[in-house]
Write a protein that holds these residues in place. Structure first.
Motif, PDB file in Angstrom:
ATOM      1  N   ALA A  85       0.850  -1.188   0.000  1.00  0.00           N
ATOM      2  CA  ALA A  85       0.000   0.000   0.000  1.00  0.00           C
ATOM      3  C   ALA A  85       0.884   1.235   0.000  1.00  0.00           C
ATOM      4  CB  ALA A  85      -0.906   0.017   1.229  1.00  0.00           C
ATOM      5  N   ASP A  86       0.630   2.150  -0.938  1.00  0.00           N
ATOM      6  CA  ASP A  86       1.308   3.441  -0.958  1.00  0.00           C
ATOM      7  C   ASP A  86       0.452   4.431  -0.199  1.00  0.00           C
ATOM      8  OD1 ASP A  86       3.444   2.587  -2.544  1.00  0.00           O
ATOM      9  OD2 ASP A  86       2.248   2.860  -4.356  1.00  0.00           O
ATOM     10  N   GLY A  87       1.089   5.415   0.399  1.00  0.00           N
ATOM     11  CA  GLY A  87       0.330   6.385   1.176  1.00  0.00           C
ATOM     12  C   GLY A  87       0.070   5.788   2.541  1.00  0.00           C
ATOM     13  N   THR A  88       0.924   6.055   3.476  1.00  0.00           N
ATOM     14  CA  THR A  88       0.786   5.441   4.788  1.00  0.00           C
ATOM     15  C   THR A  88      -0.092   6.263   5.716  1.00  0.00           C
ATOM     16  OG1 THR A  88       2.864   6.465   5.469  1.00  0.00           O
ATOM     17  CG2 THR A  88       2.974   4.197   4.645  1.00  0.00           C
ATOM     18  N   SER A  89      -0.814   7.229   5.172  1.00  0.00           N
ATOM     19  CA  SER A  89      -1.737   8.024   5.970  1.00  0.00           C
ATOM     20  C   SER A  89      -2.897   7.155   6.427  1.00  0.00           C
ATOM     21  CB  SER A  89      -2.262   9.187   5.119  1.00  0.00           C
ATOM     22  OG  SER A  89      -3.387   9.776   5.719  1.00  0.00           O
ATOM     23  N   SER A  90      -3.451   7.486   7.567  1.00  0.00           N
ATOM     24  CA  SER A  90      -4.648   6.795   8.047  1.00  0.00           C
ATOM     25  C   SER A  90      -5.869   7.160   7.219  1.00  0.00           C
ATOM     26  CB  SER A  90      -4.926   7.176   9.501  1.00  0.00           C
ATOM     27  OG  SER A  90      -3.857   6.810  10.317  1.00  0.00           O
ATOM     28  N   PHE A  91      -5.751   8.221   6.415  1.00  0.00           N
ATOM     29  CA  PHE A  91      -6.914   8.780   5.735  1.00  0.00           C
ATOM     30  C   PHE A  91      -6.909   8.607   4.226  1.00  0.00           C
ATOM     31  CE2 PHE A  91      -6.077  11.135   9.640  1.00  0.00           C
ATOM     32  CZ  PHE A  91      -7.233  10.812  10.336  1.00  0.00           C
ATOM     33  N   ALA A  92      -5.845   8.083   3.626  1.00  0.00           N
ATOM     34  CA  ALA A  92      -5.813   7.909   2.177  1.00  0.00           C
ATOM     35  C   ALA A  92      -4.678   6.987   1.779  1.00  0.00           C
ATOM     36  CB  ALA A  92      -5.642   9.253   1.484  1.00  0.00           C
ATOM     37  N   GLY A  93      -4.921   6.167   0.760  1.00  0.00           N
ATOM     38  CA  GLY A  93      -3.882   5.304   0.231  1.00  0.00           C
ATOM     39  C   GLY A  93      -4.426   4.421  -0.868  1.00  0.00           C
ATOM     40  N   SER A  94      -3.526   3.711  -1.522  1.00  0.00           N
ATOM     41  CA  SER A  94      -3.907   2.792  -2.587  1.00  0.00           C
ATOM     42  C   SER A  94      -2.833   1.717  -2.692  1.00  0.00           C
ATOM     43  CB  SER A  94      -4.044   3.535  -3.911  1.00  0.00           C
ATOM     44  OG  SER A  94      -2.800   4.111  -4.280  1.00  0.00           O
ATOM     45  N   GLY A  95      -3.148   0.665  -3.428  1.00  0.00           N
ATOM     46  CA  GLY A  95      -2.165  -0.384  -3.570  1.00  0.00           C
ATOM     47  C   GLY A  95      -2.608  -1.482  -4.506  1.00  0.00           C
ATOM     48  N   THR A  96      -1.761  -2.484  -4.600  1.00  0.00           N
ATOM     49  CA  THR A  96      -1.991  -3.630  -5.471  1.00  0.00           C
ATOM     50  C   THR A  96      -1.741  -4.905  -4.685  1.00  0.00           C
ATOM     51  OG1 THR A  96      -1.213  -2.349  -7.360  1.00  0.00           O
ATOM     52  CG2 THR A  96      -1.289  -4.725  -7.636  1.00  0.00           C
ATOM     53  N   LEU A  97      -2.580  -5.886  -4.932  1.00  0.00           N
ATOM     54  CA  LEU A  97      -2.424  -7.214  -4.328  1.00  0.00           C
ATOM     55  C   LEU A  97      -2.200  -8.237  -5.435  1.00  0.00           C
ATOM     56  CD1 LEU A  97      -5.444  -7.094  -1.867  1.00  0.00           C
ATOM     57  CD2 LEU A  97      -3.036  -7.186  -1.205  1.00  0.00           C
ATOM     58  N   ARG A  98      -1.264  -9.132  -5.242  1.00  0.00           N
ATOM     59  CA  ARG A  98      -1.080 -10.262  -6.144  1.00  0.00           C
ATOM     60  C   ARG A  98      -1.985 -11.377  -5.613  1.00  0.00           C
ATOM     61  NH1 ARG A  98       3.318  -7.996  -4.776  1.00  0.00           N
ATOM     62  NH2 ARG A  98       3.877  -9.537  -3.204  1.00  0.00           N
TER      63      ARG A  98
END
Length: 115
Positions: A85-98
């Protein structure tokens, strides 16, 4: 009292993971779009999402300042996944799962509005 007011007025509280719950979306490789929430409790982030048929949940594990968090997911349809997950904020982020069936993407909090 004057000293306390002066000191308090100078305090800056950074976005340190505390207690927060924000919206979460997960797009599975099979096309399902699940919605739910991410809950942050101190340094632990948990997510839960469903589309009424499939449910996925998992944990974010912070890696340190400025580094992506590792993420693990388990779904009711038998799929499992790991990612970041990019964006380690508690309020926003996104990411990719394999996932077993391909790549899944997710967004949470204010990042959902961005696309």
């Amino acid at each position: 009292m004057g000293l306390a007011t002066g000191v308090t007025g100078c305090l800056h509280v950074p976005d340190v993971p505390g207690y927060a719950t924000v919206p979460f979306t997960l797009h599975l490789p099979s096309g399902e779009r699940l919605t739910g929430s991410v809950t942050t409790r101190l340094l632990r982030r948990e997510f839960y999402a469903t589309d009424g048929r499939t449910t996925c949940s998992g944990l974010f594990h912070p890696s340190g300042a400025g580094l992506p968090a590792s993420v693990g997911a388990n779904c009711s349809n038998g799929q499992r996944g790991t990612g970041s997950a990019d964006g380690t904020s508690s309020f926003a982020g996104s990411g990719t799962l394999r996932m077993d069936g391909g790549s899944a993407t997710f967004r949470y909090g204010e990042a959902i509005q961005g696309g």
